[in-house]
Design a protein around this motif. Structure first.
Motif, mmCIF file in Angstrom:
data_model
loop_
_atom_site.group_PDB
_atom_site.id
_atom_site.type_symbol
_atom_site.label_atom_id
_atom_site.label_comp_id
_atom_site.label_asym_id
_atom_site.label_seq_id
_atom_site.Cartn_x
_atom_site.Cartn_y
_atom_site.Cartn_z
ATOM 1 N N LYS A 172 53.903 64.023 40.761
ATOM 2 C CA LYS A 172 54.508 63.463 41.969
ATOM 3 C C LYS A 172 55.291 64.521 42.727
ATOM 4 N N LEU A 173 56.047 65.343 41.993
ATOM 5 C CA LEU A 173 56.897 66.342 42.635
ATOM 6 C C LEU A 173 56.075 67.456 43.290
ATOM 7 N N THR A 174 54.960 67.804 42.661
ATOM 8 C CA THR A 174 54.177 68.940 43.165
ATOM 9 C C THR A 174 53.042 68.531 44.094
ATOM 10 N N SER A 175 52.794 67.232 44.222
ATOM 11 C CA SER A 175 51.702 66.759 45.077
ATOM 12 C C SER A 175 52.048 66.937 46.551
ATOM 13 N N GLN A 176 51.046 67.294 47.322
ATOM 14 C CA GLN A 176 51.254 67.509 48.756
ATOM 15 C C GLN A 176 51.223 66.208 49.551
ATOM 16 N N GLU A 177 50.536 65.175 49.022
ATOM 17 C CA GLU A 177 50.457 63.897 49.713
ATOM 18 C C GLU A 177 50.429 62.753 48.708
ATOM 19 N N THR A 178 50.823 61.577 49.160
ATOM 20 C CA THR A 178 50.851 60.391 48.318
ATOM 21 C C THR A 178 49.696 59.474 48.695
ATOM 22 N N VAL A 179 48.922 59.073 47.690
ATOM 23 C CA VAL A 179 47.790 58.180 47.927
ATOM 24 C C VAL A 179 48.297 56.780 48.251
ATOM 25 N N VAL A 180 47.693 56.148 49.243
ATOM 26 C CA VAL A 180 48.087 54.799 49.654
ATOM 27 C C VAL A 180 47.099 53.787 49.072
ATOM 28 N N VAL A 181 47.632 52.793 48.353
ATOM 29 C CA VAL A 181 46.830 51.699 47.809
ATOM 30 C C VAL A 181 47.195 50.431 48.571
ATOM 31 N N GLY A 182 46.206 49.802 49.195
ATOM 32 C CA GLY A 182 46.461 48.605 49.991
ATOM 33 C C GLY A 182 46.084 47.331 49.257
ATOM 34 N N PHE A 183 46.883 46.292 49.442
ATOM 35 C CA PHE A 183 46.616 44.969 48.892
ATOM 36 C C PHE A 183 46.334 43.997 50.036
ATOM 37 N N VAL A 184 45.188 43.322 49.966
ATOM 38 C CA VAL A 184 44.891 42.298 50.970
ATOM 39 C C VAL A 184 45.811 41.106 50.728
ATOM 40 N N SER A 185 46.551 40.711 51.773
ATOM 41 C CA SER A 185 47.542 39.643 51.596
ATOM 42 C C SER A 185 47.081 38.286 52.128
ATOM 43 N N ASN A 186 46.045 38.255 52.981
ATOM 44 C CA ASN A 186 45.567 36.964 53.486
ATOM 45 C C ASN A 186 44.445 36.421 52.613
ATOM 46 N N ASN A 187 43.775 35.379 53.076
ATOM 47 C CA ASN A 187 42.722 34.693 52.312
ATOM 48 C C ASN A 187 43.273 34.073 51.022
ATOM 49 N N ASP A 188 44.541 33.682 51.081
ATOM 50 C CA ASP A 188 45.202 33.055 49.935
ATOM 51 C C ASP A 188 45.078 33.912 48.674
ATOM 52 N N PHE A 435 44.874 48.475 31.547
ATOM 53 C CA PHE A 435 43.528 48.311 32.088
ATOM 54 C C PHE A 435 43.551 48.329 33.621
ATOM 55 N N PHE A 436 44.462 47.569 34.213
ATOM 56 C CA PHE A 436 44.572 47.509 35.676
ATOM 57 C C PHE A 436 44.945 48.878 36.250
ATOM 58 N N GLN A 437 45.941 49.534 35.659
ATOM 59 C CA GLN A 437 46.338 50.859 36.131
ATOM 60 C C GLN A 437 45.178 51.846 36.053
ATOM 61 N N ASN A 438 44.448 51.796 34.949
ATOM 62 C CA ASN A 438 43.331 52.720 34.785
ATOM 63 C C ASN A 438 42.252 52.513 35.840
ATOM 64 N N LEU A 439 41.988 51.244 36.189
ATOM 65 C CA LEU A 439 40.985 50.969 37.221
ATOM 66 C C LEU A 439 41.420 51.547 38.565
ATOM 67 N N VAL A 440 42.686 51.355 38.917
ATOM 68 C CA VAL A 440 43.184 51.891 40.193
ATOM 69 C C VAL A 440 43.144 53.420 40.178
ATOM 70 N N ASP A 441 43.564 54.017 39.056
ATOM 71 C CA ASP A 441 43.545 55.484 38.952
ATOM 72 C C ASP A 441 42.124 56.032 39.074
ATOM 73 N N SER A 442 41.159 55.353 38.444
ATOM 74 C CA SER A 442 39.784 55.850 38.476
ATOM 75 C C SER A 442 39.210 55.831 39.891
ATOM 76 N N LEU A 443 39.719 54.942 40.748
ATOM 77 C CA LEU A 443 39.267 54.870 42.134
ATOM 78 C C LEU A 443 40.065 55.787 43.054
ATOM 79 N N SER A 444 41.310 56.071 42.676
ATOM 80 C CA SER A 444 42.223 56.755 43.599
ATOM 81 C C SER A 444 42.426 58.228 43.285
ATOM 82 N N LEU A 445 42.402 58.572 41.989
ATOM 83 C CA LEU A 445 42.702 59.937 41.586
ATOM 84 C C LEU A 445 41.621 60.439 40.645
ATOM 85 N N ASP A 446 41.933 61.550 39.966
ATOM 86 C CA ASP A 446 41.057 61.989 38.891
ATOM 87 C C ASP A 446 41.417 61.203 37.632
ATOM 88 N N GLU A 447 40.846 61.580 36.502
ATOM 89 C CA GLU A 447 41.017 60.811 35.277
ATOM 90 C C GLU A 447 42.150 61.334 34.398
#
Length: 505
Positions: A172-188, A435-447
């Motif tokens: 986090k400290l050495t990263s040049q940018e922060t990845v944005v993860v969006g949550f869909v809030s509509n559609n109940d 499990f949930f964190q790993n799924l988000v990481d696999s889509l957003s960052l490296d492993e």
């Protein structure tokens, strides 16, 4: 004679001196060469290759200041040494870029104020002094600094998850940018207050933002999470999802094929995403999966609460995770309540697409369709479709397509369940959060972080045994020792008789 004794004693003295000299040289070299051997299965007391690589690539100094009080309860006596050993490894592999300093908070002029401003709280401990317990204040935290940026680890109670926390802070400290993860809030969709634990974990690494999906996904969002929608998506919304995939975005869809409501009522959950999933080769079935490997669930019957294995809560064990995918390869268990099955139509996927069947049931699972009976006290019996079912699939779509295509590779992960990340369910299965964190990481960052986090999986379930094996173990416990003692006695009796016979000859 005395001369020979003198030579022997001289030889002994020289040998002792040589051995002492060798030990001195080995001891000196051991301080110059850093070598540690960790014999635990998950290498719990040494840092992984991921962390070694992360600190080896640092371009500036990282300062780690550890604030541990001296007067701590007995259970924390060895903690300072264990933390020091792990941080020592970070230093050894950092090429001098990591500086570690242990500071006694009592040496600070105003420790409560100074450390409080850095995010380290004062803790209260019960300490036995002079034959009575006394409440004392203490500190168990550290601050990691890089340039003018700082990241606190407020409380370090053990080393089980320390490597993940330290490496995460450094990234986090050495990263040049922060990845944005969006949550869909509509559609109940699932409201944030019901999945606070999951969002808080993501907030440690990402910038998370809830937004209403209309005709496009904001440009700064890299990964989109659709969690438990119950209202239909419009054509404009589905086109926005298509455009997002085609520009290289990643989607994690936690979608229930069946809605389970109050009093265990159930109905088909059609949110209009079937055609979207099928376009990318995934079919979400509107059924409920049952499995002989199931989690424990609690129910109320009048004034009585009872717990039972509930087949509608499939319990996934290690062998049923995709061992080739880092997101799930090191997980030990997972419970997906009221999950729906998934199918893959590879004919609809391009040649560059890659499919991973992340989570499967046992081969003794079956499904319930149309007419749902969720009564936990019913007599469960497998249906005609008994066999292994897919509960989570991942599709790496290869080259992007369409007018808004980019060179990126769109990815889609679908889980046939959303209940598993609810706060009120995570207490029953802590590995669901990993499990949930790993799924988000696999889509957003490296492993990288996936491999570190999965070292601390909390559940080590026993392997399922067949009835024949259970009976074998039971009867071995009952009669095994007795048979061994009798066999030993007979053997001993035979040997004595044989020995006596030989003596008589």
């Amino acid at each position: 004679m005395n001369y020979k004794k003198f030579l022997k004693s001289s030889d002994l003295g020289i040998t002792v001196m040589i051995v002492i000299g060798i030990l001195v040289v080995i001891n000196f070299l051991s301080y110059q060469i850093f070598i540690r051997t960790d014999l635990t299965e998950n290498k719990d007391f040494s840092i992984s290759k991921v962390s070694k690589r992360a600190v080896g690539e640092l371009d500036d100094i990282v300062n780690i200041k550890v604030y541990f009080s001296k007067n701590l309860p007995s259970q924390y006596i060895n903690l300072s040494q264990e933390v020091g050993d792990i941080l020592g490894e970070y230093q050894a592999y950092s090429n001098g870029k990591i500086k570690v300093e242990f500071i006694d908070p009592e040496t600070l002029e105003n420790p409560e104020q100074e450390l409080g401003q850095q995010g380290i709280p004062a803790l209260q401990f019960n300490v036995l002094e002079k034959d009575k317990y006394q409440v004392v204040k203490g500190y168990l935290g550290m601050v990691i600094g890089y340039g003018d940026k700082k990241e606190p680890l407020p409380i370090v109670e053990d080393t089980r998850n320390l490597e993940y926390q330290v490496t995460l802070a450094i990234k986090k400290l050495t990263s040049q940018e922060t990845v944005v993860v969006g949550f869909v809030s509509n559609n109940d969709s699932v409201p944030p207050e019901q999945i606070q634990a999951a969002k808080q974990k993501l907030d440690e690494l990402y910038q998370t933002r809830s937004f209403e999906l209309e005709n496009e996904v904001p440009a700064d969002i890299k990964t989109l999470v659709i969690a438990g929608p119950k209202e239909k998506f419009t054509e404009e919304q589905i086109k926005a999802l298509d455009d997002f995939i085609n520009r290289g975005g990643s989607i994690l869809a936690l979608v229930d094929g069946v809605k389970v409501g109050q009093n265990l009522s159930a109905e088909i959950n059609d949110v209009g995403l079937d055609s979207f999933f099928e376009k990318y080769g995934i079919k979400l079935n509107h059924d409920l999966v049952l499995d002989v490997s199931s989690g424990m669930a609690s129910f109320n019957s009048g004034f009585i609460t009872f717990s039972t294995n509930y087949p509608f809560w499939p319990k996934i064990l290690k062998d049923n995770f995709d061992q080739e995918n880092a997101a799930v390869a090191k997980l030990e268990t997972l419970i997906l309540p009221w999950a729906s099955s998934l199918d893959i139509n590879e004919g609809k996927l391009g040649q560059e697409a890659e499919v991973s069947y992340l989570v499967k049931t046992t081969d003794k699972a079956w499904t319930q369709k149309d007419s749902f009976n969720l009564n936990p006290q019913q007599a469960f019996s497998p249906g005609a479709d008994q066999g292994q079912k897919n509960l989570t699939v991942s599709v790496n779509l290869g080259a992007s397509q369409g007018p808004s295509a980019s060179s990126g590779r769109g990815r889609l992960i679908v889980v046939g369940d959303s209940d598993f990340i609810f706060d009120n369910f995570l207490g029953q299965s802590g590995d669901n959060l990993v499990f949930f964190q790993n799924l988000v990481d696999s889509l957003s960052l490296d492993e990288d972080l996936i491999n570190i986090r999965s070292k601390a999986v909390s559940s080590r379930p026993l392997k399922e045994l067949t009835e024949a094996n259970k009976n074998l173990v039971k009867y071995l416990n009952i009669f095994g020792i007795t048979v061994l003692v009798v066999a030993f006695g007979l053997g001993r009796y035979y040997m004595r008789r044989r020995s006596r016979f030989v003596d008589e000859l």
